[in-house]
Motif scaffolding. Structure first.
Motif, PDB file in Angstrom:
ATOM      1  N   ASP A 781     -20.134 -19.972  15.778  1.00  0.00           N
ATOM      2  CA  ASP A 781     -19.715 -19.157  17.062  1.00  0.00           C
ATOM      3  C   ASP A 781     -18.733 -19.907  17.848  1.00  0.00           C
ATOM      4  O   ASP A 781     -18.782 -21.001  17.880  1.00  0.00           O
ATOM      5  N   GLN A 782     -17.891 -19.091  18.090  1.00  0.00           N
ATOM      6  CA  GLN A 782     -16.453 -19.556  18.813  1.00  0.00           C
ATOM      7  C   GLN A 782     -16.696 -19.914  20.243  1.00  0.00           C
ATOM      8  O   GLN A 782     -15.964 -20.526  20.711  1.00  0.00           O
ATOM      9  N   SER A 783     -18.039 -19.516  20.963  1.00  0.00           N
ATOM     10  CA  SER A 783     -18.326 -20.115  22.052  1.00  0.00           C
ATOM     11  C   SER A 783     -18.870 -21.553  22.209  1.00  0.00           C
ATOM     12  O   SER A 783     -19.120 -21.889  23.409  1.00  0.00           O
ATOM     13  N   ALA A 784     -19.207 -22.118  21.017  1.00  0.00           N
ATOM     14  CA  ALA A 784     -19.875 -23.373  20.966  1.00  0.00           C
ATOM     15  C   ALA A 784     -18.775 -24.409  21.748  1.00  0.00           C
ATOM     16  O   ALA A 784     -17.680 -24.067  21.606  1.00  0.00           O
ATOM     17  N   PRO A 785     -19.476 -25.282  22.698  1.00  0.00           N
ATOM     18  CA  PRO A 785     -18.547 -25.953  23.247  1.00  0.00           C
ATOM     19  C   PRO A 785     -17.622 -26.831  22.384  1.00  0.00           C
ATOM     20  O   PRO A 785     -16.146 -27.114  22.936  1.00  0.00           O
ATOM     21  N   ALA A 788     -15.012 -24.081  21.585  1.00  0.00           N
ATOM     22  CA  ALA A 788     -14.167 -23.755  22.636  1.00  0.00           C
ATOM     23  C   ALA A 788     -13.268 -25.160  23.236  1.00  0.00           C
ATOM     24  O   ALA A 788     -12.098 -24.555  23.818  1.00  0.00           O
ATOM     25  N   ALA A 789     -13.618 -26.541  23.112  1.00  0.00           N
ATOM     26  CA  ALA A 789     -12.614 -27.480  23.638  1.00  0.00           C
ATOM     27  C   ALA A 789     -11.379 -27.455  22.846  1.00  0.00           C
ATOM     28  O   ALA A 789     -10.247 -27.980  23.304  1.00  0.00           O
ATOM     29  N   VAL A 790     -11.516 -26.836  21.731  1.00  0.00           N
ATOM     30  CA  VAL A 790     -10.152 -26.587  20.758  1.00  0.00           C
ATOM     31  C   VAL A 790      -9.367 -25.434  21.072  1.00  0.00           C
ATOM     32  O   VAL A 790      -7.963 -25.598  21.337  1.00  0.00           O
ATOM     33  N   THR A 791     -10.090 -24.459  21.151  1.00  0.00           N
ATOM     34  CA  THR A 791      -9.286 -23.000  21.168  1.00  0.00           C
ATOM     35  C   THR A 791      -9.151 -22.693  22.683  1.00  0.00           C
ATOM     36  O   THR A 791      -8.391 -21.645  22.755  1.00  0.00           O
ATOM     37  N   ARG A 792      -9.280 -23.496  23.900  1.00  0.00           N
ATOM     38  CA  ARG A 792      -9.372 -23.030  24.938  1.00  0.00           C
ATOM     39  C   ARG A 792      -7.640 -22.754  25.342  1.00  0.00           C
ATOM     40  O   ARG A 792      -7.305 -22.147  26.268  1.00  0.00           O
ATOM     41  N   ASP A 793      -6.844 -23.473  24.591  1.00  0.00           N
ATOM     42  CA  ASP A 793      -5.576 -23.327  24.980  1.00  0.00           C
ATOM     43  C   ASP A 793      -4.697 -22.390  23.836  1.00  0.00           C
ATOM     44  O   ASP A 793      -3.362 -22.395  23.884  1.00  0.00           O
ATOM     45  N   LEU A 804     -12.196 -20.884  14.282  1.00  0.00           N
ATOM     46  CA  LEU A 804     -12.271 -22.485  13.970  1.00  0.00           C
ATOM     47  C   LEU A 804     -13.292 -22.838  13.251  1.00  0.00           C
ATOM     48  O   LEU A 804     -14.705 -22.124  13.771  1.00  0.00           O
ATOM     49  N   CYS A 805     -13.229 -23.299  12.203  1.00  0.00           N
ATOM     50  CA  CYS A 805     -14.634 -23.629  11.425  1.00  0.00           C
ATOM     51  C   CYS A 805     -14.861 -24.971  10.988  1.00  0.00           C
ATOM     52  O   CYS A 805     -13.987 -25.690  10.185  1.00  0.00           O
ATOM     53  N   PRO A 806     -15.625 -25.669  11.652  1.00  0.00           N
ATOM     54  CA  PRO A 806     -15.944 -27.056  11.312  1.00  0.00           C
ATOM     55  C   PRO A 806     -16.835 -26.915   9.821  1.00  0.00           C
ATOM     56  O   PRO A 806     -17.332 -26.179   9.563  1.00  0.00           O
ATOM     57  N   VAL A 807     -16.264 -28.020   9.203  1.00  0.00           N
ATOM     58  CA  VAL A 807     -16.629 -28.120   7.719  1.00  0.00           C
ATOM     59  C   VAL A 807     -17.556 -29.307   7.700  1.00  0.00           C
ATOM     60  O   VAL A 807     -17.007 -30.539   8.159  1.00  0.00           O
ATOM     61  N   ALA A 808     -18.846 -29.110   7.275  1.00  0.00           N
ATOM     62  CA  ALA A 808     -19.818 -30.434   7.259  1.00  0.00           C
ATOM     63  C   ALA A 808     -19.596 -31.205   6.125  1.00  0.00           C
ATOM     64  O   ALA A 808     -18.593 -30.942   5.125  1.00  0.00           O
ATOM     65  N   GLU A 809     -20.235 -32.312   6.036  1.00  0.00           N
ATOM     66  CA  GLU A 809     -19.817 -33.437   5.102  1.00  0.00           C
ATOM     67  C   GLU A 809     -19.897 -32.864   3.301  1.00  0.00           C
ATOM     68  O   GLU A 809     -19.112 -33.232   2.720  1.00  0.00           O
ATOM     69  N   ASP A 810     -20.977 -31.820   3.361  1.00  0.00           N
ATOM     70  CA  ASP A 810     -21.370 -31.220   2.251  1.00  0.00           C
ATOM     71  C   ASP A 810     -20.240 -30.126   1.949  1.00  0.00           C
ATOM     72  O   ASP A 810     -20.413 -29.396   0.666  1.00  0.00           O
ATOM     73  N   GLY A 811     -19.478 -29.787   2.898  1.00  0.00           N
ATOM     74  CA  GLY A 811     -18.473 -28.565   2.488  1.00  0.00           C
ATOM     75  C   GLY A 811     -19.039 -27.318   3.319  1.00  0.00           C
ATOM     76  O   GLY A 811     -18.233 -26.543   3.150  1.00  0.00           O
ATOM     77  N   THR A 812     -20.177 -27.412   3.539  1.00  0.00           N
ATOM     78  CA  THR A 812     -20.667 -26.268   4.334  1.00  0.00           C
ATOM     79  C   THR A 812     -19.964 -25.856   5.453  1.00  0.00           C
ATOM     80  O   THR A 812     -19.841 -26.534   6.504  1.00  0.00           O
ATOM     81  N   ILE A 813     -19.454 -24.338   5.784  1.00  0.00           N
ATOM     82  CA  ILE A 813     -18.976 -23.928   6.875  1.00  0.00           C
ATOM     83  C   ILE A 813     -20.074 -23.056   7.593  1.00  0.00           C
ATOM     84  O   ILE A 813     -20.358 -23.062   8.727  1.00  0.00           O
TER      85      ILE A 813
END
Length: 831
Positions: A781-785, A788-793, A804-813
């Protein structure tokens, strides 16, 4: 009023001087004088074009523009639209000076007015209808208001500054061609003339003649500092090695009069790039161009060519040669950035100015540009600043590498339009290929008035020459490459595992990323430490892997024994690699020949006696072409890779290749290409014919799409040009891509996947995949805080196109998607 009271630029603060519009117009005219000089126009036409460029901002002498600049009053007409209206209105002032027929004048008026990357589109009527002007025309003059008399005075004064300006004898065809070229000249001159680094604000005072003399002095330095001061070609030795046959032919072939097209056909690894440079140098010395642009099929091939060009093109001219890299990720190229930041180390080294490096549109203005073919193709699409690209290319010898990859209907139509437009502007071109079908070569030669049906190979063909130069067909030290069919993927795994055990450097080229990932996992299961390279890696990982691969199996690679690589089409042309053993999925003949060019490649460094296998063999994973039960003939052997290429090309390739049993370069290449890609293509099994009919229909639709997209050259810039976003008129057809920006969680915040890469870290963390496939998944979700802290600019367009996709330690997106630094982006559903 005084024409000097009309402002051309707003002051950056209250203490700064306003720069009068007419002074700015003279700044730009002075720059245009420098830029146009090498093009060889006769004096009267040259001065007429400079005069018109000088009048490009005539619309700033208006109540509308002044009120907008000083008081922020919205404009109903942009100043460049008012320029066209004023040139129409003041045509009677210009006619005694420049003459010419009404339509050519009208065409050129629109061209200089359209210097902001788009042609004027308001209904101004025409010069032939001065008695009944349109509503837009009358409204435009209302917007000019009290500026009309001063604009009239300015036109008269400018005419006096270029008294030899004359359009007499300029026909409609020449005016139409110039209408595409002149806006580009005007834009380039305006960008330099507007730069306060060179042309600072000047208070009203000096007369126009006095100010122009000052501007001319500044323009010389400005054009030089920007990197656009053309040098003269040098008649010097480019290379210190013994020339190969094609290179020798290019050093001696007679040049034709006027714009020239040459086609260089030779096997992979034959030194075609150096051959093209030798021919291009002779063409430069003959006045057929004042620079070069290398057009490559991909960013990776462009990056590789840039590295090669940087070592030789500096010797082409009698001053420091400016060299640029032109594609969407040029700023991430270490080689390019080093060139910009470090400058030349010696007199014969290339350089790049900050001004050229600021914008990839400017890259085509340098002495030598290297970029993707897309950057050149944008000059024939109705996009913003299309004319600037055309102007930049017009002085260049256009060198198109891997031209056989541009035979697909849509991009092939664009290439033909590009060559037609280039020739109309007096431009010459050189096309390089290993596997060009005769029919495609014929179509390209016809654009330059040439014709050749000669099947000779290798060959150097010059359009308009009596006949192509046929070269020796003697095989090199590698000899013929034997072809052996593999029917199952596990056979390929067995072969690679055994060959690696015996110290061979091995590769498996797959048609699809998912199949490449599956192959590596099969090899890992067998205990083989296989490496993987494809287009679905984050850029930082791809560059890291490419460097590792080049270090092991590149031309000068070390530690190649037992190295195993699985890759996709990125291996066909972008990297100079050398393998002992090769497996390839079945692909069209042209692609297989390219892939085989990486097998036993550098025989001077690794002769046959030093190889761990007795002979070069191309192992092709393919079903038997004799046994075709239905139109899914290929799917039982290949998985996703069965959908990548037309099945007709695949079957014909298998049929020809397994019957011939070998690839013998160069003598046997034409006989392999024509039965698959040329007019000699044989009849398909009946169950595959419907698939070919569908493919032909799709090709016809693609050509129709291209015909709608390509600018109408005969219509001229005003009617045929547009200012559409590049994405609306793609240079290539294909499935839309979605860009992901990968991130790690560190210290409670999202950090770029690429780690500590400075300002490039987020760009180096990008990876792309098919849009329909990604958008079917529950992406973060791109509205997650934290996101949004990264994409606001981010700019609005990036927020719409990127995720923007955070990658978990096991590689899961997300469910169905993960990322691994060694495997790339992995779809869990394998859909």
């Amino acid at each position: 009023m005084d024409m000097l009271v009309w402002p051309g630029k707003s002051a950056s603060d209250l203490s700064e001087t306003e720069h009068p519009a007419v002074y700015h117009m003279l700044d730009v005219a002075a720059v245009a004088e420098r830029l146009i000089e090498p093009f060889g126009f006769d004096r009267q036409l040259r001065d007429a074009l400079i005069l018109l460029v000088g009048l490009h901002d005539l619309g700033k002498i208006s109540d509308s523009f002044r009120d907008m600049l000083r008081d922020g009053v919205p404009q109903s007409f942009r100043h460049w639209e008012l320029t066209e209206a004023l040139l129409f209105e003041l045509d009677p002032v210009l006619v005694p000076q420049i003459g010419g027929d009404p339509w050519p004048r009208q065409t050129l008026y629109a061209a200089v007015a359209g210097h902001h990357g788009r042609p004027p589109k308001r209904n101004m009527g025409g010069l032939a209808y001065s008695g009944r002007r349109s509503r837009d025309y009358r409204s435009a003059l209302d917007a000019v208001g009290s500026g009309l008399d001063d604009a009239r005075q300015a036109v008269g004064a400018f005419c006096a500054l270029w008294p030899d300006a004359c359009l007499d004898g300029l026909g409609e065809d020449r005016a139409t061609a110039l209408s595409w070229w002149l806006p580009g000249l005007c834009t380039a001159a305006d960008w330099i003339g507007s730069n306060t680094r060179w042309f600072g604000p000047q208070a009203a005072g000096p007369g126009l003649a006095e100010y122009l003399a000052r501007a001319r002095d500044i323009a010389g330095k400005a054009v030089d500092d920007a990197g656009l001061a053309s040098g003269k070609a040098r008649d010097t030795q480019l290379f210190d090695f013994s020339l190969r046959p094609m290179q020798g032919a290019c050093a001696e072939v007679p040049l034709t009069d006027g714009p020239m097209l040459a086609v260089i056909e030779d096997e992979t690894g034959a030194g075609k790039t150096e051959a093209a440079l030798l021919l291009a140098q002779r063409m430069l010395l003959a006045g057929k161009g004042r620079g070069l642009f290398f057009a490559l099929p991909t960013m990776a091939t462009a990056d590789a060519m840039f590295r090669r060009a940087a070592g030789s093109v500096g010797r082409l001219f009698d001053r420091h040669t400016t060299l640029t890299l032109a594609h969407g990720r040029a700023g991430l190229s270490v080689d390019f950035r080093d060139l910009v930041n470090d400058g030349p180390r010696g007199e014969e080294d290339a350089t790049c100015t900050d001004w050229l490096a600021e914008n990839r549109r400017r890259a085509l203005l340098a002495d030598v540009g290297v970029g993707t073919i897309d950057q050149a193709l944008l000059s024939v699409l109705p996009v913003r600043f299309q004319a600037l690209r055309h102007f930049g290319l017009s002085s260049k010898i256009l060198i198109v590498d891997e031209v056989h990859e541009l035979g697909e209907p849509y991009i092939g139509a664009e290439l033909a339009a590009l060559l037609r437009m280039h020739r109309a502007a007096g431009g010459s071109a050189i096309l390089l290929t290993a596997t060009l079908p005769l029919a495609q070569r014929k179509r390209l030669l016809e654009i330059y008035g040439g014709l050749s049906d000669s099947p000779a190979y290798p060959a150097l063909t010059v359009a308009g020459a009596a006949s192509p130069i046929a070269l020796s067909q003697a095989a090199g030290p590698r000899g013929a490459v034997r072809v052996q069919r593999l029917s199952r993927a596990d056979e390929a795994v067995d072969l690679l595992a055994e060959s690696a055990q015996h110290g061979a450097a091995c590769v498996w080229v797959r048609n699809a990323v998912d199949d490449a990932i599956a192959a590596v996992e099969m090899l890992h299961a067998r205990g083989v430490e296989a490496h993987l390279l494809h287009a679905r890696f984050a850029l930082c990982d791809r560059k890291r892997i490419e460097a590792e691969v080049l270090a092991r199996v590149g031309k000068d690679g070390q530690g190649r024994e037992g190295f195993v690589l699985v890759g996709t089409q990125v291996l066909e042309s972008s990297l100079d690699l050398d393998f002992d053993v090769m497996v390839s999925d079945l692909a069209p003949m042209a692609a297989l020949i390219q892939r085989a060019g990486r097998l036993w490649r550098h025989m001077d460094l690794r002769p046959a006696a030093t190889r761990p296998v007795p002979a070069p063999v191309l192992h092709v994973l393919s079903p038997d072409p004799v046994q075709v039960a239905d139109d899914r003939w290929l799917h039982g052997t290949l998985d996703r890779g069965a959908w990548v290429y037309p099945v007709a090309d695949q079957w014909r390739t298998a049929d020809v290749l397994f019957r011939v049993g070998q690839i013998e370069a160069p003598s046997g290449l034409r006989a392999l290409i024509e039965p698959v890609h040329g007019d000699e293509a044989g009849l398909l099994p009946e169950v595959l014919q419907a698939a070919e009919v569908r493919a032909e229909g799709e090709g016809a639709a693609a050509r129709g799409h291209a015909a709608q997209n390509i600018v109408d050259l005969a219509a001229g810039y005003r009617a045929g040009g547009q200012a559409t976003d590049d994405a609306s008129y793609p240079t290539r057809l294909g499935e839309a891509q979605r860009n992901l920006v990968l991130a790690r969680r560190e210290a409670g915040a999202l950090r770029p996947w690429a780690g500590d890469k400075g300002d490039d870290a987020w760009a180096m963390s990008e990876v792309a995949a098919r849009l329909t496939r990604l958008d079917a998944l529950p992406l973060p979700d791109q509205s997650a805080p934290e996101i949004a802290a990264v994409t606001r600019d981010w700019p609005e367009w990036k927020c719409a196109e990127y995720r923007l996709c955070p990658v978990a330690e096991d590689g899961t997106i997300c469910a169905g998607l993960r990322y691994d630094a060694g495997l790339g982006l992995i779809f869990g559903d394998n859909s």
